[in-house]
Design a protein around this motif. Structure first.
Motif, PDB file in Angstrom:
ATOM      1  N   GLU A 128     -30.037 -27.373   9.372  1.00  0.00           N
ATOM      2  CA  GLU A 128     -28.850 -27.998   9.950  1.00  0.00           C
ATOM      3  C   GLU A 128     -28.666 -27.521  11.385  1.00  0.00           C
ATOM      4  N   THR A 129     -28.175 -28.420  12.237  1.00  0.00           N
ATOM      5  CA  THR A 129     -27.847 -28.050  13.606  1.00  0.00           C
ATOM      6  C   THR A 129     -26.387 -28.348  13.897  1.00  0.00           C
ATOM      7  N   HIS A 130     -25.775 -27.501  14.712  1.00  0.00           N
ATOM      8  CA  HIS A 130     -24.424 -27.694  15.229  1.00  0.00           C
ATOM      9  C   HIS A 130     -24.501 -27.711  16.748  1.00  0.00           C
ATOM     10  N   GLY A 131     -23.960 -28.735  17.360  1.00  0.00           N
ATOM     11  CA  GLY A 131     -23.972 -28.802  18.812  1.00  0.00           C
ATOM     12  C   GLY A 131     -22.820 -29.618  19.350  1.00  0.00           C
ATOM     13  N   SER A 132     -22.818 -29.835  20.651  1.00  0.00           N
ATOM     14  CA  SER A 132     -21.723 -30.559  21.301  1.00  0.00           C
ATOM     15  C   SER A 132     -22.135 -31.939  21.794  1.00  0.00           C
ATOM     16  N   ASN A 133     -23.448 -32.221  21.804  1.00  0.00           N
ATOM     17  CA  ASN A 133     -23.932 -33.495  22.332  1.00  0.00           C
ATOM     18  C   ASN A 133     -24.999 -34.040  21.391  1.00  0.00           C
ATOM     19  N   ASN A 134     -24.681 -35.127  20.704  1.00  0.00           N
ATOM     20  CA  ASN A 134     -25.596 -35.600  19.680  1.00  0.00           C
ATOM     21  C   ASN A 134     -26.908 -36.120  20.256  1.00  0.00           C
ATOM     22  N   GLU A 135     -26.851 -36.768  21.403  1.00  0.00           N
ATOM     23  CA  GLU A 135     -28.091 -37.276  22.008  1.00  0.00           C
ATOM     24  C   GLU A 135     -29.049 -36.122  22.281  1.00  0.00           C
ATOM     25  N   HIS A 136     -28.493 -35.041  22.823  1.00  0.00           N
ATOM     26  CA  HIS A 136     -29.296 -33.852  23.088  1.00  0.00           C
ATOM     27  C   HIS A 136     -29.841 -33.255  21.787  1.00  0.00           C
ATOM     28  N   ASP A 137     -28.967 -33.152  20.771  1.00  0.00           N
ATOM     29  CA  ASP A 137     -29.367 -32.525  19.508  1.00  0.00           C
ATOM     30  C   ASP A 137     -30.412 -33.348  18.767  1.00  0.00           C
ATOM     31  N   GLU A 138     -30.235 -34.668  18.762  1.00  0.00           N
ATOM     32  CA  GLU A 138     -31.207 -35.524  18.089  1.00  0.00           C
ATOM     33  C   GLU A 138     -32.570 -35.446  18.767  1.00  0.00           C
ATOM     34  N   GLU A 139     -32.551 -35.357  20.077  1.00  0.00           N
ATOM     35  CA  GLU A 139     -33.819 -35.242  20.802  1.00  0.00           C
ATOM     36  C   GLU A 139     -34.537 -33.942  20.427  1.00  0.00           C
ATOM     37  N   LYS A 140     -33.766 -32.851  20.351  1.00  0.00           N
ATOM     38  CA  LYS A 140     -34.369 -31.577  19.974  1.00  0.00           C
ATOM     39  C   LYS A 140     -34.863 -31.618  18.527  1.00  0.00           C
ATOM     40  N   MET A 141     -34.074 -32.221  17.646  1.00  0.00           N
ATOM     41  CA  MET A 141     -34.479 -32.311  16.245  1.00  0.00           C
ATOM     42  C   MET A 141     -35.748 -33.144  16.101  1.00  0.00           C
ATOM     43  N   ASN A 142     -35.816 -34.268  16.792  1.00  0.00           N
ATOM     44  CA  ASN A 142     -36.984 -35.136  16.694  1.00  0.00           C
ATOM     45  C   ASN A 142     -38.231 -34.457  17.247  1.00  0.00           C
ATOM     46  N   THR A 143     -38.057 -33.728  18.342  1.00  0.00           N
ATOM     47  CA  THR A 143     -39.190 -32.993  18.911  1.00  0.00           C
ATOM     48  C   THR A 143     -39.701 -31.954  17.930  1.00  0.00           C
ATOM     49  N   PHE A 144     -38.752 -31.266  17.283  1.00  0.00           N
ATOM     50  CA  PHE A 144     -39.113 -30.270  16.271  1.00  0.00           C
ATOM     51  C   PHE A 144     -39.841 -30.921  15.095  1.00  0.00           C
ATOM     52  N   LEU A 145     -39.317 -32.053  14.613  1.00  0.00           N
ATOM     53  CA  LEU A 145     -39.937 -32.715  13.470  1.00  0.00           C
ATOM     54  C   LEU A 145     -41.325 -33.238  13.807  1.00  0.00           C
ATOM     55  N   GLU A 146     -41.479 -33.795  15.001  1.00  0.00           N
ATOM     56  CA  GLU A 146     -42.794 -34.269  15.418  1.00  0.00           C
ATOM     57  C   GLU A 146     -43.785 -33.114  15.489  1.00  0.00           C
ATOM     58  N   SER A 147     -43.309 -31.961  15.927  1.00  0.00           N
ATOM     59  CA  SER A 147     -44.174 -30.796  16.063  1.00  0.00           C
ATOM     60  C   SER A 147     -44.659 -30.302  14.703  1.00  0.00           C
ATOM     61  N   ILE A 148     -43.739 -30.160  13.732  1.00  0.00           N
ATOM     62  CA  ILE A 148     -44.148 -29.638  12.424  1.00  0.00           C
ATOM     63  C   ILE A 148     -45.005 -30.652  11.674  1.00  0.00           C
ATOM     64  N   MET A 149     -44.770 -31.961  11.946  1.00  0.00           N
ATOM     65  CA  MET A 149     -45.622 -32.972  11.317  1.00  0.00           C
ATOM     66  C   MET A 149     -47.019 -32.950  11.912  1.00  0.00           C
ATOM     67  N   ALA A 150     -47.086 -32.786  13.212  1.00  0.00           N
ATOM     68  CA  ALA A 150     -48.388 -32.736  13.864  1.00  0.00           C
ATOM     69  C   ALA A 150     -49.205 -31.539  13.385  1.00  0.00           C
ATOM     70  N   ASP A 151     -48.504 -30.465  13.032  1.00  0.00           N
ATOM     71  CA  ASP A 151     -49.184 -29.267  12.530  1.00  0.00           C
ATOM     72  C   ASP A 151     -49.466 -29.335  11.035  1.00  0.00           C
ATOM     73  N   GLY A 152     -49.043 -30.401  10.386  1.00  0.00           N
ATOM     74  CA  GLY A 152     -49.302 -30.577   8.965  1.00  0.00           C
ATOM     75  C   GLY A 152     -48.504 -29.649   8.055  1.00  0.00           C
ATOM     76  N   LEU A 153     -47.322 -29.227   8.528  1.00  0.00           N
ATOM     77  CA  LEU A 153     -46.530 -28.270   7.754  1.00  0.00           C
ATOM     78  C   LEU A 153     -45.647 -28.940   6.717  1.00  0.00           C
ATOM     79  N   VAL A 154     -45.219 -30.172   6.969  1.00  0.00           N
ATOM     80  CA  VAL A 154     -44.256 -30.858   6.117  1.00  0.00           C
ATOM     81  C   VAL A 154     -44.889 -32.096   5.511  1.00  0.00           C
ATOM     82  N   GLU A 155     -44.678 -32.297   4.211  1.00  0.00           N
ATOM     83  CA  GLU A 155     -45.247 -33.434   3.499  1.00  0.00           C
ATOM     84  C   GLU A 155     -44.353 -34.666   3.568  1.00  0.00           C
ATOM     85  N   ASP A 156     -43.038 -34.444   3.599  1.00  0.00           N
ATOM     86  CA  ASP A 156     -42.089 -35.549   3.526  1.00  0.00           C
ATOM     87  C   ASP A 156     -40.739 -35.041   4.004  1.00  0.00           C
ATOM     88  N   GLY A 157     -39.848 -35.951   4.379  1.00  0.00           N
ATOM     89  CA  GLY A 157     -38.544 -35.485   4.831  1.00  0.00           C
ATOM     90  C   GLY A 157     -37.596 -36.611   5.191  1.00  0.00           C
TER      91      GLY A 157
END
Length: 531
Positions: free
Chosen positions: A353-382
């Motif tokens: 979970e993330t808590h922040g003040s700007n959703n556009e900023h937070d979603e961008e960070k979350m998506n970057t994180f998710l793309e990174s862990i997927m590229a590394d093959g760490l997560v099967e589904d989500g």
């Protein structure tokens, strides 16, 4: 909504019957989610009593614990309490007393014959002064949501219930400091400060029942410690009553007060053994405008560790929770409570979970994180969402595990801290050790701060099952330099094991403090310190 580009990034989702993918929708400014919680423990205990499912008396289950040399209640004692509080706030009916005598996971049961319901610090002071003079043992109790037997009597102690000490005294919206009585329910405080754009820095699954005074007395950790820290940092001041009735006013509302010993810390985490907390001043941070939750399925614990490391690095200042759930733990919630999991079956799940003040900023960070862990093959589904109802549904999978466990059998529940790399190591060890004598062995909890909740569930309590688990589980924890209690306290269940986490010198000093502040030992006896 689905993780951005989920069909390409994560692959096809496996949705259980009756559920559906979270739809994408624009982010709105959201309040903190109101998490599903178990029934109030008092209601739960009455249900147990009505069906004859009460656990064995603690004195019979643990015969090695002997009643202290305290007075037995007499009519003169009861008359004093009635003259002070009135008859309606002195409960002596056996059926009414029952719900205060049993913990909600059916581990321990006392036989108190008197429940006292004060409304003010002054009433608490007079009760304790009288009990101290007459050597009457007292068990402080709030919402009774504890898991180590700290909030219920062991024998016939008088229960001092704080539920009617529930006034909010003041909220300074500029500094964010809330002052309230100890009996305020955590969720009510959350709602109150939320109207001013603030939040309570503590969030628990039992927040609809637990009292802030009990939270402070046990130094409760909760779900968002990774972001907001523990109560030693959030509590600015405390008012408490010593065993002899003396009121200790340390109710500072200042973030910086460096005048001598920080006496408030004596009461935070002391579980009512040094004094009874009556008022609290707590710093409330600003409520986040943007909340996002991701729920992930993973195939190995090694992948969990790598995912957590990347979450801390890439989500940084907005990371508020990082939770792990294993397959068996999730099954207790979905199997007994009809909750729906949005993913297929995996050995491990993570809730981030993330808590922040700007959703556009937070979603961008979350998506970057998710793309990174997927590229590394760490997560099967989500899946990820910022819609309140969907976040609640996901959080329910984590927060209602204990509730689901009560439907499976008798729970041996352990709350320990371990080095992060060893966080899950006890689960497979205990599975092998217990063999067929255990119905379920599972682990879940706060991977972000190293606090695992380990559960061994059997058909019913037996001494043989207990002997297989204890003290082995604490010896193992000690060898790894972990803690035998991470956030639930020591209570009744762990005093004889505290030496696995504290040196003889530290225990001796704690005993000296106890003797100095409660020389007759009337406050929550049989708890925290070894006899």
């Amino acid at each position: 909504m689905l993780i951005k580009g989920a069909r390409q990034l994560i692959g096809p989702f496996s949705w259980p019957p009756g559920s559906r993918p979270f739809p994408a929708r624009p982010f709105m400014r959201l309040p903190l989610p109101s998490l599903p919680i178990p029934a109030r423990p008092s209601q739960f205990c009455r249900q147990l009593a009505s069906v004859g499912a009460l656990p064995q008396l603690t004195k019979d289950r643990y015969p090695q614990v002997k009643r202290g040399s305290f007075s037995k209640l007499e009519q003169t004692h009861l008359q004093f309490f009635r003259d002070l509080l009135g008859s309606n706030r002195v409960i002596t009916d056996e059926d009414e007393c029952q719900s205060f005598n049993i913990d909600w996971i059916k581990n321990v049961r006392g036989f108190s014959q008197c429940i006292l319901k004060p409304k003010s610090t002054e009433e608490v002071s007079k009760i304790l002064a009288f009990c101290n003079n007459n050597r009457i043992a007292v068990c402080p109790q709030g919402g009774n949501t504890g898991l180590v037997g700290g909030s219920v009597p062991v024998f016939d102690e008088v229960v001092l219930w704080t539920g009617q000490m529930n006034k909010i005294i003041n909220l300074d919206e500029t500094s964010g400091v809330l002052v309230c009585q100890a009996g305020c329910i955590l969720e009510n405080l959350e709602t109150f400060v939320g109207d001013s754009g603030l939040m309570i820095p503590l969030d628990l699954g039992a927040k609809g029942s637990c009292h802030i005074g009990g939270n402070v007395s046990t130094n409760a950790g909760g779900l968002r410690l990774v972001r907001y820290g523990n109560l030693h940092g959030s509590i600015l001041g405390i008012e408490a009553v010593k065993a002899d009735g003396e009121i200790i006013d340390c109710l500072s509302t200042l973030k910086k007060d460096n005048t001598g010993y920080h006496l408030k810390h004596l009461f935070i985490g002391s579980e009512g053994t040094l004094g009874i907390v009556t008022k609290v001043a707590i710093h409330c941070p600003s409520k986040p405008n943007a909340i996002n939750v991701a729920f992930l399925g993973l195939k190995s614990f090694d992948d969990v560790l790598k995912t957590m490391k990347q979450a801390k690095q890439q989500l940084g200042e907005i990371l508020s929770s990082c939770e792990l759930i294993d397959e068996a733990s999730l099954g207790l919630a979905t199997g007994h409570l009809q909750l729906k999991c949005p993913l297929g079956v995996y050995p491990f799940y993570m809730l981030i979970e993330t808590h922040g003040s700007n959703n556009e900023h937070d979603e961008e960070k979350m998506n970057t994180f998710l793309e990174s862990i997927m590229a590394d093959g760490l997560v099967e589904d989500g899946t990820t969402t910022n819609e309140v109802s969907k976040m609640n549904n996901i959080w329910a999978l984590r927060e209602r595990i204990t509730e689901g466990s009560t439907h499976e059998g008798y729970i041996f529940k352990y709350d320990i801290s371990l080095p992060t790399e060893n966080f899950y190591s006890l689960v497979p060890i205990m599975k092998e050790r217990m063999g067929e004598s255990a119905k379920v062995v599972c682990g879940y909890g706060h991977i972000g701060d190293g606090n695992i909740h380990l559960q061994v569930i059997v058909n019913e309590f037996t001494q043989d099952a207990l002997n297989k688990i204890e003290p082995f589980i604490y010896e193992y924890t000690s060898k790894l330099k972990g803690s035998v209690s991470a956030e639930h306290g020591v209570g009744f269940r762990k005093p004889k094991y505290i030496h696995y986490s504290k040196s003889p010198e530290a225990i001796a000093l704690m005993k000296e403090l106890k003797t100095m502040m409660d020389p007759n030992g009337i406050l929550n006896p049989y708890k925290v310190l070894p006899s």
